[in-house]
Design a protein around this motif. Structure first.
Motif, PDB file in Angstrom:
ATOM      1  N   GLN A   1       0.856  -1.183   0.000  1.00 27.84           N
ATOM      2  CA  GLN A   1       0.000   0.000   0.000  1.00 27.84           C
ATOM      3  C   GLN A   1       0.896   1.239   0.000  1.00 27.84           C
ATOM      4  O   GLN A   1       1.642   1.483   0.939  1.00 27.84           O
ATOM      5  N   ASN A   2       0.812   2.003  -1.076  1.00 26.95           N
ATOM      6  CA  ASN A   2       1.607   3.225  -1.184  1.00 26.95           C
ATOM      7  C   ASN A   2       0.860   4.360  -0.482  1.00 26.95           C
ATOM      8  O   ASN A   2      -0.307   4.610  -0.776  1.00 26.95           O
TER       9      ASN A   2
ATOM     10  N   LYS B   1      -9.823   9.988  -7.876  1.00 25.04           N
ATOM     11  CA  LYS B   1     -10.530   9.611  -9.105  1.00 25.04           C
ATOM     12  C   LYS B   1      -9.537   9.393 -10.255  1.00 25.04           C
ATOM     13  O   LYS B   1      -9.657   8.453 -11.032  1.00 25.04           O
ATOM     14  N   PHE B   2      -8.551  10.286 -10.352  1.00 26.09           N
ATOM     15  CA  PHE B   2      -7.541  10.207 -11.406  1.00 26.09           C
ATOM     16  C   PHE B   2      -6.820   8.853 -11.344  1.00 26.09           C
ATOM     17  O   PHE B   2      -6.618   8.191 -12.355  1.00 26.09           O
ATOM     18  N   LEU B   3      -6.442   8.444 -10.126  1.00 20.15           N
ATOM     19  CA  LEU B   3      -5.706   7.185  -9.959  1.00 20.15           C
ATOM     20  C   LEU B   3      -6.589   5.975 -10.258  1.00 20.15           C
ATOM     21  O   LEU B   3      -6.131   4.985 -10.814  1.00 20.15           O
ATOM     22  N   ILE B   4      -7.866   6.081  -9.892  1.00 21.00           N
ATOM     23  CA  ILE B   4      -8.799   4.978 -10.187  1.00 21.00           C
ATOM     24  C   ILE B   4      -8.920   4.808 -11.699  1.00 21.00           C
ATOM     25  O   ILE B   4      -8.912   3.692 -12.211  1.00 21.00           O
ATOM     26  N   LYS B   5      -8.976   5.940 -12.412  1.00 23.40           N
ATOM     27  CA  LYS B   5      -9.060   5.858 -13.875  1.00 23.40           C
ATOM     28  C   LYS B   5      -7.815   5.203 -14.475  1.00 23.40           C
ATOM     29  O   LYS B   5      -7.845   4.644 -15.553  1.00 23.40           O
ATOM     30  N   GLN B   6      -6.694   5.293 -13.730  1.00 27.22           N
ATOM     31  CA  GLN B   6      -5.459   4.656 -14.211  1.00 27.22           C
ATOM     32  C   GLN B   6      -5.369   3.189 -13.784  1.00 27.22           C
ATOM     33  O   GLN B   6      -4.371   2.536 -14.028  1.00 27.22           O
ATOM     34  N   GLY B   7      -6.409   2.721 -13.095  1.00 30.05           N
ATOM     35  CA  GLY B   7      -6.444   1.299 -12.745  1.00 30.05           C
ATOM     36  C   GLY B   7      -5.962   0.960 -11.341  1.00 30.05           C
ATOM     37  O   GLY B   7      -5.848  -0.206 -10.978  1.00 30.05           O
ATOM     38  N   TYR B   8      -5.683   1.984 -10.520  1.00 27.52           N
ATOM     39  CA  TYR B   8      -5.265   1.713  -9.138  1.00 27.52           C
ATOM     40  C   TYR B   8      -6.486   1.580  -8.225  1.00 27.52           C
ATOM     41  O   TYR B   8      -7.537   2.147  -8.499  1.00 27.52           O
TER      42      TYR B   8
ATOM     43  N   VAL C   1      -7.899   2.603  -4.532  1.00 38.25           N
ATOM     44  CA  VAL C   1      -7.547   3.729  -3.662  1.00 38.25           C
ATOM     45  C   VAL C   1      -8.444   3.789  -2.429  1.00 38.25           C
ATOM     46  O   VAL C   1      -9.656   3.562  -2.519  1.00 38.25           O
ATOM     47  N   GLY C   2      -7.846   4.122  -1.287  1.00 36.99           N
ATOM     48  CA  GLY C   2      -8.598   4.432  -0.067  1.00 36.99           C
ATOM     49  C   GLY C   2      -8.142   5.801   0.416  1.00 36.99           C
ATOM     50  O   GLY C   2      -7.012   6.225   0.154  1.00 36.99           O
ATOM     51  N   VAL C   3      -9.029   6.528   1.124  1.00 38.19           N
ATOM     52  CA  VAL C   3      -8.689   7.882   1.585  1.00 38.19           C
ATOM     53  C   VAL C   3      -8.917   7.990   3.091  1.00 38.19           C
ATOM     54  O   VAL C   3      -9.888   7.440   3.613  1.00 38.19           O
TER      55      VAL C   3
ATOM     56  N   PRO D   1      -7.213  -4.902  -0.267  1.00 34.72           N
ATOM     57  CA  PRO D   1      -6.243  -4.946  -1.378  1.00 34.72           C
ATOM     58  C   PRO D   1      -6.132  -3.587  -2.077  1.00 34.72           C
ATOM     59  O   PRO D   1      -6.562  -3.414  -3.210  1.00 34.72           O
ATOM     60  N   LEU D   2      -5.556  -2.604  -1.387  1.00 35.28           N
ATOM     61  CA  LEU D   2      -5.452  -1.264  -1.968  1.00 35.28           C
ATOM     62  C   LEU D   2      -4.032  -0.997  -2.457  1.00 35.28           C
ATOM     63  O   LEU D   2      -3.061  -1.406  -1.831  1.00 35.28           O
ATOM     64  N   ASP D   3      -3.932  -0.277  -3.577  1.00 39.13           N
ATOM     65  CA  ASP D   3      -2.611   0.120  -4.086  1.00 39.13           C
ATOM     66  C   ASP D   3      -2.141   1.417  -3.429  1.00 39.13           C
ATOM     67  O   ASP D   3      -0.958   1.620  -3.188  1.00 39.13           O
TER      68      ASP D   3
END
Length: 312
Positions: free
Chosen positions: A99-100, A121-128, A130-132, A181-183
């Protein structure tokens, strides 16, 4: 975007392109025009003098490669020097299989919470995946705003509305996401000012708890070259690895903001260009300068020049 800078630089180039011949006087005139354009856009004086000194020296002394006219070569030099001022194009270097963790920093009002949601959202569009974590305990409504914006991208936001201890929230949030399982985990922190020692101390605690892979500084493009001092103060507390410049759609000071951030040594990674959640784009110095100079095809000029240089 940065209309006055764009117009002034284009006018300077037109003068070169339309001239009957290139001489020292014309080059000095171009240098003065570029100086004026950059100073009016709030770019730091030292930086402006550096750029124009290089522009003058190279334009006077370099021989254009075969196949490239002297005019095109001078345009290419200007393009090169402006792009150099803005740093290199850069991308996230995420490590697979872990997890980065990204920490978002910024002063109050820089648009950090909005950018956190845009970046997710940008990272999700790139296939990652994400959690915040919402760790801004100072601004009422920050967590609600973050959740509302992240809902649109189906991103889970961890927060504790009644807990005021942000390092504690971050610790709990990381634990909460541990098994998922988050990137990437993005941590939104409270906006602070370089004078607020206690907030900067809290920042250090959050940094210790998180051990981030990257700290991103969010800077408001409308404050111009003041960005430099801000970026420096944050950088002393937590090493800043990347910068996002927001509100670049309206202000004439955007040139100053971009130059100042570049001068801190951290790369500008993204720019926010509007209010919508999709208004975040990857920052490319060469594309940005191409847009400023109004030359979509400058890349073709550069490619040709590079090819010819390599052949020589």
């Amino acid at each position: 975007m940065l209309d006055s800078l764009k117009n002034n630089l284009r006018d300077a180039i037109k003068k070169i392109v339309k001239s009957s011949g290139i001489d020292e006087e014309l080059i000095k005139e171009l240098s003065k025009d570029v100086q004026r354009a950059l100073l009016q856009s709030d770019v730091n004086v030292r930086l402006v003098l550096e750029i124009t000194k290089q522009l003058e020296a190279r334009s006077l002394n370099e021989t254009p490669p075969p196949g490239l006219s002297r005019k095109d070569h001078i345009v290419k030099i200007l393009y090169d020097e402006l792009a150099k001022m803005l740093g290199k194009e850069t991308d996230f270097d995420f490590k697979p299989g872990k997890q980065n963790k990204l920490i978002m920093l910024g002063i109050q009002g820089s648009g950090k919470t909005t950018v956190t949601a845009k970046l997710a959202k940008f990272l999700i569009k790139q296939g990652y995946t994400v959690g915040v974590i919402g760790a801004d305990t100072y601004r009422p409504g920050a967590l609600v705003q973050l959740r509302t914006m992240c809902e649109k991208s189906n991103v889970e936001v961890y927060g504790e509305p009644n807990n005021k201890d942000s390092p504690d929230i971050v610790k709990n949030g990381l634990k909460h996401f541990e098994e998922l399982p988050l990137d990437v985990i993005i941590i939104d922190t409270a906006g602070r000012h370089k004078e607020e020692k206690d907030l900067l101390a809290e920042m250090e605690q959050i940094n210790k708890v998180t051990d981030p892979d990257l700290a991103i500084l969010v800077i408001d493009g409308t404050i111009g070259q003041q960005c430099f001092n801000q970026a420096e103060a944050f950088h002393k507390t937590i090493p800043v690895g990347g910068i996002i410049v927001t509100k670049l759609d309206s202000s004439a000071k955007g040139g100053g903001a971009i130059a100042a951030s570049a001068a801190t040594g951290a790369q500008i990674m993204y720019v926010g260009t509007g209010e919508r959640i999709d208004d975040l784009e990857k920052f490319s110095p060469t594309r940005f300068v191409g847009r400023l100079l109004g030359m979509g095809d400058i890349q073709a000029v550069l490619d040709l020049a590079k090819r010819l240089e390599n052949e020589g």
